[in-house]
Design an enzyme around this catalytic site. Structure first.
Site, mmCIF file in Angstrom:
data_model
loop_
_atom_site.group_PDB
_atom_site.id
_atom_site.type_symbol
_atom_site.label_atom_id
_atom_site.label_comp_id
_atom_site.label_asym_id
_atom_site.label_seq_id
_atom_site.Cartn_x
_atom_site.Cartn_y
_atom_site.Cartn_z
ATOM 1 N N LYS A 381 2.722 8.326 5.621
ATOM 2 C CA LYS A 381 3.121 7.574 6.834
ATOM 3 C C LYS A 381 2.486 6.155 7.090
ATOM 4 O O LYS A 381 1.689 6.042 6.102
ATOM 5 C CB LYS A 381 2.762 8.548 8.128
ATOM 6 N N ARG A 475 -2.833 17.029 21.618
ATOM 7 C CA ARG A 475 -1.780 15.985 21.285
ATOM 8 C C ARG A 475 -0.411 16.583 21.195
ATOM 9 O O ARG A 475 -0.309 17.195 22.015
ATOM 10 C CB ARG A 475 -2.207 15.004 20.048
ATOM 11 N N TYR A 608 -10.901 -22.462 15.192
ATOM 12 C CA TYR A 608 -10.394 -22.505 16.445
ATOM 13 C C TYR A 608 -11.573 -22.485 17.486
ATOM 14 O O TYR A 608 -12.644 -21.770 17.204
ATOM 15 C CB TYR A 608 -9.448 -21.302 16.829
ATOM 16 N N MET A 657 -4.475 -16.679 12.291
ATOM 17 C CA MET A 657 -3.309 -15.903 11.931
ATOM 18 C C MET A 657 -3.161 -15.718 10.177
ATOM 19 O O MET A 657 -2.558 -14.708 9.920
ATOM 20 C CB MET A 657 -1.929 -16.260 12.648
HETATM 21 C C1 LIG Z 1 -2.054 11.320 9.723
HETATM 22 C C2 LIG Z 1 -2.103 12.880 9.726
HETATM 23 C C3 LIG Z 1 -2.417 13.601 8.750
HETATM 24 C C4 LIG Z 1 -3.409 12.967 7.605
HETATM 25 O O1 LIG Z 1 -4.566 12.898 7.976
HETATM 26 P P1 LIG Z 1 -5.631 12.378 7.143
HETATM 27 O O2 LIG Z 1 -6.994 12.540 7.893
HETATM 28 O O3 LIG Z 1 -5.488 10.859 6.823
HETATM 29 O O4 LIG Z 1 -5.508 13.039 5.764
HETATM 30 C C5 LIG Z 1 -2.522 14.893 8.836
HETATM 31 N N1 LIG Z 1 -1.828 15.464 9.780
HETATM 32 C C6 LIG Z 1 -1.270 14.981 10.726
HETATM 33 C C7 LIG Z 1 -0.662 15.588 11.961
HETATM 34 C C8 LIG Z 1 -1.436 13.644 11.020
HETATM 35 O O5 LIG Z 1 -0.924 13.056 11.751
#
Ligand SMILES: *Cc1c(COP(=O)(O)O)cnc(C)c1O
Length: 717
Positions: A381, A475, A608, A657
Site C-alpha cells: 500500500k 478499527r 522563512y 516546500m
Molecule cells: C499496513 C497494514 C499491514 C502491514 O503492517 P506492517 O506493520 O507495515 O507490516 C498489515 N495489515 C494491515 C491490516 C495493515 O493495514
C-alpha cells in the site's frame, strides 16, 4: 535484530585496480628488457592471479543470490548476461579498426573462425574474458543450483584439470598420442583451454562458496596470510619448473593457482573499507582499453622515432601504457554518462535509490523465520511505503511472491494494469458501487461488517473476499463479540470467502501488559474461528500478523503474514527490539543535491520568518528537497540531519516546500551538484530512516509513505 546496512567490500574493489595493472603487465612484459626469467615470474606466474580474481568476485556476488527456484535463477542470470554481452559487443566494435589493421579479416578469416572467436577466443587477445565469464557463469549457475556446493566444486575442478593439460601441462598430454589427438581436436574448436568451460567455472564457484560460508564464524587473518604466501610461492615454483622443462603450451593455468586464489581472496575480505563502485568501473575500463593504449603508444613511438625508448625499454613501455590506460578510462567514465542523458541520480534534484537486492534479502530473511506453510503477503500500500508500488510488486512476483495487500481499490487497479500477478487483497473499505471494478481487475475485497457484505452482495456480481474481524484494534472489521453477525457474512452467494483475518494493535511492544493484550486478541480470533467451524462454516485462509506480529510472535502458525515495514528493511521506531533474530537491510536511500553555495555574515537571517540567524560568518548550501518531497517541516533546525561528503551537517532555518538550507561552514570542498543524503550511507556515515523518523517524532512508516511524487525512484537491480 540487527538492522544492517549493505556489506562493505572495499578491499575487493581496491584490489581490482591492482589486478588490472597486473593484466597490463601480462600484455606488456615490463621486466623483459632486463631479465627474461624475472619477467616470466612476474607476468606468467604472479600476474596470473588477476583474471581468476575477477572471476571469483563475480562468483562471490552472483552465486550467493541464487536459490532453488530455477525460474528465479534464470531471471537473475538474464540481466547479467545482457550486461556483459552488451559490453562485449561494444568492445568488439571498439577493436574492429585494430582487427582490420592487423589483418584479422584477411588471414584465414571464415565464418567458422569468427563464431569460434566470438564464443571462446575473443576477437582480440584480451576479449576472451567476456565470453569466458558469460559461459563460466552459465555453467556454474547450472551446476551450483542442481548439485551441492562441494559437488559443483569437484565437477568444475575436473574441468580445470582437463584444461590444465591443454595449458601449462600440455607437454604431459603430448606424451600420449591418443590424449594428444583429443586435445588437437579440441583446439580446432578453441585456441586455448583457458576459457569459459575449463578455466572460469572453478573460480566462479569458489567465489560463490566463500560468500555462502562466510558469516559462520569469526576468523583470524594469519592462517590466510600464511596460506597465500605458501601457495603463492608454490605457484611461482610450479610455473618456473614448467617453463624450464618447456611443458607449457600456454601459461594461464596452474595447480597451485587454485589454493593460492582461495587464500588470496579470503585475505582480501579482511581488507576493510567502504564499497567503491567507481573502482569497479575503472578496472573494467582499464581492462578493455589497455590494448588500444598499447597500439597508440607503439604508433606514437613509430611516428616520433622513439621506438627504442618507448617500446623497447619494456619498463617505460609498461608505465606509459598503464598511465595512458588509466587516463583514458577516467575520461571515458566522465564522458560516457553524458551520452546517456543522465539518470535521476546524476541530474535530479531529489531522488530515492531503491536497492532491490536488499528487498530480496529481506524477503528471504522473513521467509526463514516464518513457519514453512505460512506465505508472505507483501503489503504494498501507499506505493509500497514510498518505494514504488508496482515496481516493488513486480519484483516480488519474480521472487515468487504471489499475495499482495493494498489499502485502496485504486492501488489494486494500478498494480493489475502494470501486470502484477497473484492475489491482491484490498485492506480498506470499498464502496459497493465499484464492485464491477473489483471483479474486472480480479481484486479481493475486505468485508468490514455485515452491512458492507449485504450491499456488495446486492449487485449479482461475484467477487472474492476476505472477512475482517476486529479483535481489539478498534478499527475495521466486525466485532469478535458478535459471532452470529460474523457468521452471517459467510452466507452471501456472491461473496466467495477466501480468508478471514484480524489485525494486532500492540504487537510491537514487549511490555508484559501489551503482550497480554496481544495474546488476548489472538485468543479472541481463535475463539471466533472455532465457533465458525462449529457452525459448519469454513473460514478459509487465516492471517493475523503484520511485521511486528511475525518478529515478536513467530510461533504462530497462520496461512499468511501481512508484511509491510519489515520487507523494506526498517522497524517503525529507533531502538525497537524484537524477538526474532533477522538481518533486515534498508531498501531505500533518500538523496538531494546542492544547488547553490554561499557565504553569509554573522547575524544574517536564513529562511522563512527570520527564525534562524547564523552565529558566525558561515557558509551555507541550498539543497533541492523540501516538505513537498517528504522532508517533514519538523526537521527544521535539527542537529546533524543530513550527510554531505561523508560528514553530518545540520539543517538551518525552516524546511521550505521545495528546498532547505544546511550549514557547511567548515567544508571548503562542497560544490554545486554535490549529493546530500537524508536516509542512507555516505562514506563512513549513515542515517537510518529510524533516526530521521525519531527526529521528526514520527515512525518510519509515515516518513517513507509520505515521500513526494517529485522524488524520482531509481531502481538498482
Ligand atoms: C499496513 C497494514 C499491514 C502491514 O503492517 P506492517 O506493520 O507495515 O507490516 C498489515 N495489515 C494491515 C491490516 C495493515 O493495514
Amino acid at each position: 535484530m540487527n538492522v544492517a546496512n549493505e556489506k562493505q567490500y572495499g578491499g575487493l574493489d581496491q584490489f581490482r585496480i591492482i589486478a588490472a595493472i597486473l593484466v597490463i603487465a601480462i600484455h606488456t612484459s615490463p621486466l623483459l628488457s632486463m631479465n627474461e626469467w624475472a619477467d616470466f615470474t612476474l607476468t606468467r606466474t604472479i600476474g596470473r592471479v588477476a583474471v581468476p580474481f575477477f572471476f571469483m568476485c563475480t562468483g562471490f556476488f552472483f552465486l550467493q543470490k541464487l536459490g532453488t527456484d530455477h525460474n528465479r535463477n534464470a531471471y537473475l542470470l538474464k540481466p547479467f548476461l545482457w550486461k556483459v554481452g552488451k559490453l562485449y559487443l561494444l568492445s568488439i566494435l571498439l577493436y574492429l579498426p585494430v582487427n582490420v589493421y592487423a589483418g584479422y579479416f584477411t588471414d584465414g578469416f571464415t565464418v567458422f573462425s569468427a563464431v569460434k572467436d566470438i564464443l571462446f577466443n575473443g576477437t582480440l587477445y584480451h576479449l576472451w574474458y567476456f565470453p569466458g565469464i558469460m559461459l563460466g557463469v552459465c555453467i556454474s549457475t547450472f551446476l551450483y543450483t542442481r548439485l551441492s556446493a562441494w559437488k559443483t566444486f569437484w565437477v568444475t575442478l575436473l574441468l580445470y584439470g582437463i584444461g590444465l593439460l591443454g595449458d601449462s601441462y600440455f607437454g604431459l598430454a603430448q606424451m600420449n598420442p591418443y590424449v594428444d589427438s583429443i586435445y588437437q581436436s579440441m583446439f580446432t574448436l578453441f585456441d586455448y583451454t583457458r576459457n569459459g568451460i575449463f578455466f572460469a567455472p572453478v573460480f566462479i564457484v569458489m567465489g560463490g562458496m566463500i560468500a555462502n560460508t562466510r558469516r559462520r564464524k569469526k576468523k583470524k587473518v594469519a592462517p590466510y596470510a600464511i596460506g597465500f604466501v605458501l601457495f603463492g610461492s608454490m605457484l611461482v615454483i610450479e610455473g618456473l619448473l614448467l617453463h624450464a622443462f618447456q611443458l607449457q603450451r600456454h601459461d594461464s593455468m596452474y595447480i597451485f593457482l587454485i589454493p593460492c586464489m582461495y587464500f588470496l581472496f579470503q585475505l582480501l575480505l579482511f581488507w576493510k573499507g567502504r564499497n567503491r563502485p567507481a573502482l569497479r568501473k575503472l578496472s573494467l575500463y582499464v581492462y578493455v582499453i589497455h590494448p588500444l593504449c598499447i597500439v597508440l603508444i607503439r604508433a606514437a613511438a613509430k611516428v616520433t622515432g622513439l621506438t627504442g625508448l618507448l617500446v623497447e625499454n619494456s619498463l617505460v613501455h609498461f608505465t606509459l601504457v598503464t598511465v595512458l590506460s588509466f587516463v583514458l578510462s577516467v575520461i571515458a567514465m566522465k564522458v560516457i554518462p553524458r551520452f546517456r542523458g543522465g539518470k535521476p541520480d546524476q541530474t535530479g534534484r531529489a531522488w530515492a535509490d531503491i536497492h532491490l537486492p536488499h528487498l530480496q534479502h529481506n524477503v528471504r530473511e522473513i521467509q526463514r523465520v516464518l513457519p514453512k506453510e505460512c506465505a508472505v503477503m507483501a503489503v504494498v500500500k501507499a506505493q509500497a511505503y514510498g518505494h514504488g508500488g508496482w515496481q516493488v510488486a513486480r519484483y516480488l512476483n519474480k521472487l515468487g511472491i504471489n499475495h499482495f495487500a493494498v489499502a485502496t481499490i485504486d492501488e489494486g487497479i494500478e498494480l493489475r494494469k502494470k501486470g502484477v500477478k497473484g492475489e491482491i487483497l484490498v485492506l480498506g473499505y470499498t464502496d459497493e458501487r465499484r464492485i464491477r471494478q473489483i471483479a474486472r481487475f480480479k481484486l479481493t475485497q475486505t468485508i468490514v461488517d455485515d452491512e458492507h457484505a449485504k450491499k456488495l452482495n446486492g449487485y449479482n456480481v461475484k467477487i472474492p473476499v476476505h472477512i475482517k474481524i476486529d479483535t481489539g484494534m478498534g478499527r475495521l472489521g466486525e466485532s469478535w463479540e458478535r459471532p452470529e453477525k460474523i457468521a452471517a457474512m459467510y452466507r452471501y452467494k456472491n461473496l466467495q470467502v477466501g480468508g478471514t483475518f484480524t489485525h494486532l494493535s500492540v504487537a510491537d511492544s514487549l511490555e508484559a501488559s501489551d503482550i497480554a493484550y496481544t495474546k488476548n486478541q489472538i485468543a479472541r480470533f481463535q475463539n471466533v474461528i472455532e465457533q465458525l467451524k462449529d457452525m459448519g462454516i469454513d473460514p478459509q485462509k487465516l492471517h493475523v500478523q503484520s511485521s511486528y506480529g511475525v518478529l515478536n510472535y513467530g510461533e504462530l502458525h497462520y496461512d499468511y503474514a501481512r508484511m509491510g515495514i519489515a520487507l523494506y528493511g526498517m522497524l517503525s521506531n529507533q531502538g525497537d527490539t524484537v524477538k526474532a533474530s533477522v538481518d533486515l537491510r534498508p531498501v531505500l536511500s533518500l538523496k538531494a543535491r546542492v544547488v547553490q553555495v554561499k557565504q553569509v555574515e554573522k547575524g544574517a537571517a536564513v529562511g522563512y520568518g527570520r527564525a534562524y540567524s547564523v552565529q558566525q560568518d558561515s557558509k551555507i548550501a541550498i539543497v533541492s528537497i523540501g516538505y513537498a518531497d517528504g522532508i517533514p517541516r519538523m526537521l527544521s533546525q535539527a542537529e546533524a540531519t543530513c550527510l554531505i561528503r561523508g560528514k553530518r551537517r545540520p539543517i538551518i532555518g525552516f524546511v521550505c516546500m521545495d528546498q532547505l538550507i544546511i550549514d557547511i561552514t567548515d567544508m571548503e570542498e562542497v560544490q554545486v551538484g554535490d549529493v546530500v543524503t537524508f536516509i542512507g550511507i555516505d562514506q563512513d556515515e549513515s542515517i537510518t530512516a529510524e533516526e530521521m523518523a525519531q527526529q521528526c517524532k514520527t515512525i518510519t512508516n509515515e516518513l517513507v509513505s509520505r515521500l513526494g511524487e517529485r522524488v524520482k525512484r531509481v531502481y538498482f537491480d
